[in-house]
Design an enzyme around this catalytic site. Structure first.
Site, mmCIF file in Angstrom:
data_model
loop_
_atom_site.group_PDB
_atom_site.id
_atom_site.type_symbol
_atom_site.label_atom_id
_atom_site.label_comp_id
_atom_site.label_asym_id
_atom_site.label_seq_id
_atom_site.Cartn_x
_atom_site.Cartn_y
_atom_site.Cartn_z
ATOM 1 N N LYS A 31 0.832 -1.201 0.000
ATOM 2 C CA LYS A 31 0.000 0.000 0.000
ATOM 3 C C LYS A 31 0.869 1.254 0.000
ATOM 4 C CE LYS A 31 -2.182 3.442 2.339
ATOM 5 N NZ LYS A 31 -1.644 4.424 3.302
ATOM 6 N N ASP A 60 -6.144 0.466 0.874
ATOM 7 C CA ASP A 60 -6.242 0.883 2.269
ATOM 8 C C ASP A 60 -7.628 0.513 2.786
ATOM 9 O OD1 ASP A 60 -8.137 2.898 1.502
ATOM 10 O OD2 ASP A 60 -6.442 4.014 0.719
#
Length: 213
Positions: free
Chosen positions: A121, A140
Site C-alpha cells: 500500500k 487501504d
DNA sequence: CTCCCGATAT
DNA sequence: ATATCAGGAG
C-alpha cells in the site's frame, strides 16, 4: 447488464463525481511522501499534515531522521497514533536509505518493500505520487471497504484485493481510482452509517439495499 | 491472529 | 462506550 459492465458503469460514475480527487497528504519530495504515508496508518490524512508541517522543518532530510533520538521522534509524531512503532520504522528506514540508497528513496517496489513499515500500500503510494510509476493499486481501509460493498472483490487479504482490482480496472485508471474510492468513502460510503440515499451509484450497488432498509 | 495507539464521530 | 481513521509486523 452483466457484472463486469455494471462494475465499469459504477466506476465511470464515481470517476465523474470525484473528478478532482487526488492525494491529500502534503509533501514536497519523495522522502516526505514516504514518511507521511507511514504516518497515515490508522490516522486521518488531515492529522498527518498537521504533524508533518513541523516535522519536516525539524527533520529536513534522510540523515536527520536516521540520526534522530528515537524517543524525541516518537513524541514529535505522537498525535498520529502507533507512534513508537512508526518512529522505529521511520528511523530505521532512513538509516537503510542513507546506507544503501545514497539518501534517496528508491524507485522500485522491490527496494521499497525492504524498508520497515512499508508494504504494498505504502510503496504504491510513493511510486505513483513521487515518481509517476503506476504498477499497482494501493489498498487501504477505504478501498477495501468499497471494493467489498461495490462487489469488486470478496477477498480479505489486501494483496488479493489489489489483484482483483487490477484485473477489473483498466491500467490508465489505476492511479486515480484509489483517490476516487477514498473520496467516495469519506463523503458517502462511510464505514459506519453510509449515506446510501445520497449515493450516485445506489441503483447499481449490490450493498445499497441492506443499508437503505 | 494480535499488537501497536491518539483523536474524533457516533 | 465503542468504532474508526490512506497499515504493517511478529
Amino acid at each position: 447488464m452483466r457484472d463486469r459492465e455494471k462494475i465499469h458503469e459504477i466506476l465511470r460514475i464515481l470517476k465523474e463525481t470525484y473528478s478532482d480527487a487526488k492525494i491529500a497528504l502534503r509533501f514536497e519530495n519523495p522522502l516526505q511522501l514516504l514518511v507521511a504515508t507511514i504516518l497515515s496508518a490508522q490516522c486521518t490524512d488531515e492529522r498527518v499534515n498537521q504533524v508533518t508541517s513541523e516535522l519536516f522543518k525539524k527533520y529536513p532530510d534522510v540523515r536527520a531522521f536516521a540520526e534522530a533520538d528515537l524517543e524525541e521522534l516518537a513524541q514529535d509524531i505522537r498525535p498520529t497514533g502507533f507512534y513508537q512503532q512508526k518512529a522505529k520504522y521511520i528511523k530505521e528506514a532512513c538509516r537503510i536509505l542513507a546506507e544503501k540508497y545514497g539518501g534517496e528513496v528508491p524507485k522500485s517496489m522491490e527496494a521499497l518493500l525492504e524498508l520497515p513499515g512499508v508494504a504494498r500500500k505504502t510503496a504504491n503510494i510513493v511510486l505513483a505520487n513521487a515518481y509517476g510509476i503506476v504498477d499497482g493499486i494501493p489498498v487501504d481501509t477505504h478501498v477495501r471497504r468499497l471494493a467489498h460493498r461495490l462487489g469488486l472483490s470478496q477477498e480479505k487479504d489486501p494483496n488479493k484485493i489489489e489483484k482483483d482490482l487490477m484485473d477489473l480496472i483498466p491500467r490508465e485508471d489505476w492511479a486515480v481510482i484509489p483517490y476516487v474510492l477514498q473520496a467516495h468513502g469519506r463523503k458517502i460510503c462511510t464505514a459506519r452509517k453510509p449515506k446510501c440515499e445520497k449515493c450516485p451509484v445506489k441503483d447499481l450497488c449490490p450493498s445499497a439495499k441492506e443499508y437503505l432498509a
